[in-house]
Design an enzyme around this catalytic site. Structure first.
Site, short mmCIF file in Angstrom:
data_model
loop_
_atom_site.label_atom_id
_atom_site.label_comp_id
_atom_site.label_asym_id
_atom_site.label_seq_id
_atom_site.Cartn_x
_atom_site.Cartn_y
_atom_site.Cartn_z
N LEU A 25 56.53 34.50 42.03
CA LEU A 25 55.47 35.27 42.68
C LEU A 25 54.11 34.60 42.50
O LEU A 25 53.68 34.35 41.37
CB LEU A 25 55.44 36.69 42.11
CG LEU A 25 54.36 37.62 42.69
CD1 LEU A 25 54.61 37.85 44.17
CD2 LEU A 25 54.33 38.94 41.92
N ASP A 26 53.45 34.32 43.63
CA ASP A 26 52.09 33.76 43.66
C ASP A 26 52.00 32.43 42.92
O ASP A 26 50.92 32.06 42.42
CB ASP A 26 51.08 34.76 43.07
CG ASP A 26 51.03 36.05 43.86
OD1 ASP A 26 51.32 36.02 45.07
OD2 ASP A 26 50.71 37.10 43.26
N GLU A 27 53.10 31.69 42.82
CA GLU A 27 53.10 30.41 42.10
C GLU A 27 53.39 29.22 43.01
O GLU A 27 53.48 28.09 42.54
CB GLU A 27 54.17 30.44 40.99
CG GLU A 27 53.90 31.44 39.86
CD GLU A 27 52.90 30.92 38.85
OE1 GLU A 27 52.44 29.77 39.01
OE2 GLU A 27 52.57 31.67 37.91
#
Length: 292
Positions: free
Chosen positions: A234-236
């Site tokens: 997530l969001d990486e």
């Protein structure tokens, strides 16, 4: 984009390979022998990974080599240099599927830039987890709209339908235009390298939900937005584009959200443009971005 001669057809070639002497010389000579005129070239040596990246724009005189010919010619270099490459016409317009939730500002901006010719894309569908009346003030210009509601219990079925629509429409790029759902690991893997998300934070700070409220609670003086390729983390995902705007102690969370919408729009549209103009090349958990 470079303006083409009326007697030429333009192409874009991007490549990555282990770095070693002679790559540029061999590629330039190969294109020259194919009748190509190089109009723009950018390159980058990543000393950390020992990798080489390049983006080349070139013209071929009309009636000269075909795209199939060019692919065959470039292929002769791939085994020599362990090269991965992409080749497309400059007029290439990828098919794009846009996913959206309740907030439509990024969707509207993408459609506007497409309508005026700023984004060379062919939108093949809009998928939303809110009903069509949520967007009653938005002109979809005849683009198919698909309402696919989602709950915890129906997530698997909903994602299967999304995947089917992407496959059926031959979608080449998926854009999460403030689509406020976390893709499953399987879905993220299926769209690897061809799915762009806009996150309303200057990553890696303030990941996850309500980032503007997180930023306000920390009293930050800058807020931002980040466009990145989607991965299972997530969001990486590899970051494509970011921007920021100054705020003050007097701003409320609502002020941050209002100012953030403008940042989100411009960051997402730039990221989509970089992708479709083949200005991005994945480099592990990072991206090489050859800006215009």
């Amino acid at each position: 984009m470079t303006t083409l001669s009326p007697d030429a057809k333009g192409y874009i070639l991007t490549l990555s390979c282990p770095n070693r002497p002679g790559i540029v010389a061999a590629l330039s000579q190969t294109l020259f022998e194919a009748g190509a005129n190089i109009t723009e070239a950018q390159q980058f040596d990543d000393t950390g990974s020992g990798s080489f990246f390049m983006r080349i724009m070139f013209d071929i005189v009309k009636g000269g080599r075909t795209e199939a010919d060019l692919r065959g010619i470039v292929e002769t270099l791939t085994s020599q240099f362990q090269m991965k490459y992409r080749l497309n016409c400059q007029s290439y317009r990828p098919k794009v599927m846009i996913l959206v939730s309740k907030f439509d500002h990024c969707l509207v901006d993408l459609l506007y830039r497409w309508r005026i010719g700023e984004l060379q894309i062919d939108p093949v569908g809009i998928i939303a987890n809110h009903p069509e009346e949520t967007y009653r003030d938005v002109d979809f210009y005849g683009i198919p709209f698909h309402y696919l509601p989602i709950t915890k219990d129906t997530k698997t079925e909903q994602e299967a339908r999304i995947f089917s629509l992407v496959q059926e429409s031959q979608t080449e790029l998926v854009v999460l235009a403030r689509y406020m759902q976390i893709l499953s690991n399987d879905m993220a893997a299926a769209f690897s390298g061809r799915c762009i998300n806009i996150h309303h934070s200057f990553l890696p700070g303030f990941k996850g939900a309500r980032p503007y409220h997180q930023a306000w609670n920390r009293g930050v003086k800058l807020i931002g937005a980040t466009a990145h390729y989607v991965t299972s983390d997530l969001d990486e995902g590899p970051i494509i584009e970011q921007d920021v705007e100054r705020i003050s102690h007097a701003d409320s969370p609502e002020d941050l959200i209002r100012k953030g919408r403008d940042i989100e729009r411009r960051v997402l549209s730039r990221a989509v443009r970089y992708h479709i103009e083949m200005r991005t090349i994945l480099n592990g958990n990072k991206t090489i971005v050859f800006n215009s």
